[in-house]
Design a protein around this motif. Structure first.
Motif, PDB file in Angstrom:
ATOM      1  N   HIS A 100      -7.002   5.939   0.223  1.00 29.30           N
ATOM      2  CA  HIS A 100      -5.976   5.753   1.270  1.00 29.30           C
ATOM      3  C   HIS A 100      -6.638   5.329   2.577  1.00 29.30           C
ATOM      4  O   HIS A 100      -6.152   4.409   3.260  1.00 29.30           O
ATOM      5  CB  HIS A 100      -5.194   7.050   1.450  1.00 29.30           C
ATOM      6  CG  HIS A 100      -4.065   6.930   2.430  1.00 29.30           C
ATOM      7  ND1 HIS A 100      -2.787   6.568   2.066  1.00 29.30           N
ATOM      8  CD2 HIS A 100      -4.032   7.101   3.779  1.00 29.30           C
ATOM      9  CE1 HIS A 100      -2.024   6.531   3.132  1.00 29.30           C
ATOM     10  NE2 HIS A 100      -2.750   6.848   4.192  1.00 29.30           N
ATOM     11  N   ARG A 158      -8.526  10.288  -3.773  1.00 31.99           N
ATOM     12  CA  ARG A 158      -7.220   9.797  -3.340  1.00 31.99           C
ATOM     13  C   ARG A 158      -7.210   9.563  -1.829  1.00 31.99           C
ATOM     14  O   ARG A 158      -6.703   8.541  -1.356  1.00 31.99           O
ATOM     15  CB  ARG A 158      -6.121  10.796  -3.715  1.00 31.99           C
ATOM     16  CG  ARG A 158      -4.697  10.313  -3.374  1.00 31.99           C
ATOM     17  CD  ARG A 158      -3.670  11.358  -3.756  1.00 31.99           C
ATOM     18  NE  ARG A 158      -3.729  12.506  -2.875  1.00 31.99           N
ATOM     19  CZ  ARG A 158      -3.052  12.620  -1.734  1.00 31.99           C
ATOM     20  NH1 ARG A 158      -2.276  11.629  -1.321  1.00 31.99           N
ATOM     21  NH2 ARG A 158      -3.142  13.709  -0.996  1.00 31.99           N
ATOM     22  N   TYR A 183       0.829  -1.203   0.000  1.00 24.52           N
ATOM     23  CA  TYR A 183       0.000   0.000   0.000  1.00 24.52           C
ATOM     24  C   TYR A 183       0.865   1.257   0.000  1.00 24.52           C
ATOM     25  O   TYR A 183       0.558   2.244  -0.680  1.00 24.52           O
ATOM     26  CB  TYR A 183      -0.911   0.004   1.221  1.00 24.52           C
ATOM     27  CG  TYR A 183      -2.122  -0.890   1.100  1.00 24.52           C
ATOM     28  CD1 TYR A 183      -2.824  -1.295   2.228  1.00 24.52           C
ATOM     29  CD2 TYR A 183      -2.566  -1.314  -0.141  1.00 24.52           C
ATOM     30  CE1 TYR A 183      -3.937  -2.109   2.126  1.00 24.52           C
ATOM     31  CE2 TYR A 183      -3.672  -2.134  -0.255  1.00 24.52           C
ATOM     32  CZ  TYR A 183      -4.356  -2.533   0.871  1.00 24.52           C
ATOM     33  OH  TYR A 183      -5.459  -3.330   0.753  1.00 24.52           O
ATOM     34  N   LYS A 184       1.937   1.226   0.781  1.00 20.94           N
ATOM     35  CA  LYS A 184       2.840   2.384   0.803  1.00 20.94           C
ATOM     36  C   LYS A 184       3.483   2.585  -0.569  1.00 20.94           C
ATOM     37  O   LYS A 184       3.636   3.712  -1.049  1.00 20.94           O
ATOM     38  CB  LYS A 184       3.913   2.203   1.870  1.00 20.94           C
ATOM     39  CG  LYS A 184       4.757   3.461   2.106  1.00 20.94           C
ATOM     40  CD  LYS A 184       5.722   3.282   3.247  1.00 20.94           C
ATOM     41  CE  LYS A 184       6.383   4.621   3.622  1.00 20.94           C
ATOM     42  NZ  LYS A 184       6.919   5.333   2.459  1.00 20.94           N
ATOM     43  N   ASP A 236       1.006   4.213  -2.887  1.00 24.24           N
ATOM     44  CA  ASP A 236       0.919   5.653  -2.625  1.00 24.24           C
ATOM     45  C   ASP A 236       2.072   6.400  -3.298  1.00 24.24           C
ATOM     46  O   ASP A 236       1.883   7.452  -3.922  1.00 24.24           O
ATOM     47  CB  ASP A 236       0.933   5.930  -1.120  1.00 24.24           C
ATOM     48  CG  ASP A 236      -0.398   5.630  -0.467  1.00 24.24           C
ATOM     49  OD1 ASP A 236      -0.416   5.470   0.757  1.00 24.24           O
ATOM     50  OD2 ASP A 236      -1.406   5.559  -1.189  1.00 24.24           O
ATOM     51  N   PHE A 259      -0.589  12.269   5.765  1.00 22.43           N
ATOM     52  CA  PHE A 259      -0.574  10.900   6.274  1.00 22.43           C
ATOM     53  C   PHE A 259       0.707  10.682   7.074  1.00 22.43           C
ATOM     54  O   PHE A 259       1.752  11.236   6.746  1.00 22.43           O
ATOM     55  CB  PHE A 259      -0.620   9.877   5.137  1.00 22.43           C
ATOM     56  CG  PHE A 259      -1.703  10.123   4.128  1.00 22.43           C
ATOM     57  CD1 PHE A 259      -2.971  10.502   4.530  1.00 22.43           C
ATOM     58  CD2 PHE A 259      -1.448   9.969   2.764  1.00 22.43           C
ATOM     59  CE1 PHE A 259      -3.976  10.725   3.591  1.00 22.43           C
ATOM     60  CE2 PHE A 259      -2.434  10.198   1.831  1.00 22.43           C
ATOM     61  CZ  PHE A 259      -3.708  10.576   2.232  1.00 22.43           C
ATOM     62  N   ARG A 312      -7.620   1.701   2.412  1.00 21.21           N
ATOM     63  CA  ARG A 312      -6.471   0.800   2.488  1.00 21.21           C
ATOM     64  C   ARG A 312      -5.980   0.641   3.928  1.00 21.21           C
ATOM     65  O   ARG A 312      -5.758  -0.464   4.411  1.00 21.21           O
ATOM     66  CB  ARG A 312      -5.332   1.329   1.608  1.00 21.21           C
ATOM     67  CG  ARG A 312      -5.596   1.238   0.109  1.00 21.21           C
ATOM     68  CD  ARG A 312      -4.524   1.976  -0.661  1.00 21.21           C
ATOM     69  NE  ARG A 312      -4.765   1.932  -2.105  1.00 21.21           N
ATOM     70  CZ  ARG A 312      -4.138   2.676  -2.999  1.00 21.21           C
ATOM     71  NH1 ARG A 312      -3.223   3.552  -2.588  1.00 21.21           N
ATOM     72  NH2 ARG A 312      -4.413   2.576  -4.283  1.00 21.21           N
ATOM     73  N   SER A 356       0.987   5.364   8.178  1.00 26.22           N
ATOM     74  CA  SER A 356       0.084   5.756   7.084  1.00 26.22           C
ATOM     75  C   SER A 356      -1.283   6.257   7.562  1.00 26.22           C
ATOM     76  O   SER A 356      -2.155   6.517   6.736  1.00 26.22           O
ATOM     77  CB  SER A 356      -0.125   4.595   6.100  1.00 26.22           C
ATOM     78  OG  SER A 356       1.085   4.224   5.498  1.00 26.22           O
TER      79      SER A 356
END
Length: 238
Positions: free
Chosen positions: A178, A174, A64-65, A68, A224, A181, A229
């Motif tokens: 996030h 967006r 996930y990071k 991003d 974030f 997630r 996150s």
């Protein structure tokens, strides 16, 4: 002030309510579980599945990071491509953008596979818990009382989820993506949003950079935590 902050504040309050209801639900579920002895085989299955889930969640957090980061790179490359001054620059930036998009597709594919593994592990975990519950030998009155509390909690969570969905539909895409997630992997009972506490992330307690703190204080942009996150909200000084 970034207009998304007002929506995030509402989501934050909903997540806290959800966390409290979830705690009530877990208490009821625990009471159901404690009415019987756990079998050794089921305990081993649960322990192994929990270990697998921790491993997959760590991998999913990393993916996930990366997504991003890739999304930011794609936006930056797209802007530069649009402003290209000659054909050579345009071709070079187009190749870079294509490469980033391939990375995004591949990373998303791996994230989807990891999510699937987590869901499979959750199914095994839930099945083992169900089998444990089947071995319970307790009074019908105690069981019904605990079950009623669990059902009430589930109904309240369903109501909260409906309201949460309405807020998410109004949030910047967006940020909403996030949020979703992080909500899948966070272990914080209050969800993927936290306040800044003494210049640090309220979830993982890592110190935040002056730039991030300044952006949050001014309401310039939604930030974030660079470590866990979580979506950051300004410190509550009330």
């Amino acid at each position: 002030m970034n207009p998304n902050y007002e929506i995030i504040e509402q989501l934050y309050r909903l997540d806290i309510d959800s966390g409290l209801v979830t705690q009530d639900q877990r208490v009821a579920q625990k009471e159901l579980s404690e009415l019987a002895k756990k079998s050794r085989i089921s305990e081993e299955i649960i322990a192994k599945t929990r270990t697998d889930m921790v491993f997959h969640e760590a991998e999913l957090r990393r993916l996930y990071k990366k997504l991003d980061d890739l999304d930011e790179r794609k936006a930056e490359r797209s802007a530069r491509l649009f402003a290209a001054k000659n054909d050579d620059d345009h071709r070079g930036l187009k190749r870079e953008l294509d490469h980033v998009e391939r990375d995004i597709r591949e990373t998303q594919r791996r994230a989807d596979e990891t999510e699937s593994r987590i869901e499979q592990s959750k199914a095994v975990f839930q099945k083992a818990e169900t089998e444990l519950s089947a071995s319970i030998s307790a009074s019908e009155g105690e069981r019904k009382k605990a079950q009623e509390a669990e059902n009430n909690s589930a109904g309240r969570l369903n109501e909260i989820n409906k309201v949460r969905d309405s807020y998410l539909s109004r949030l910047d895409d967006r940020i909403a993506q996030h949020y979703m997630r992080v909500s899948k992997i966070t272990r914080n009972p209050n969800g993927p949003i936290c306040r800044v506490i003494e210049r640090a992330c309220g979830n993982c307690r890592i110190g935040l950079s002056p730039q991030i703190l300044n952006n949050i204080a001014r309401g310039k942009s939604v930030e974030f935590c660079p470590n866990c996150s979580h979506v950051l909200l300004p410190q509550n000084n009330n």
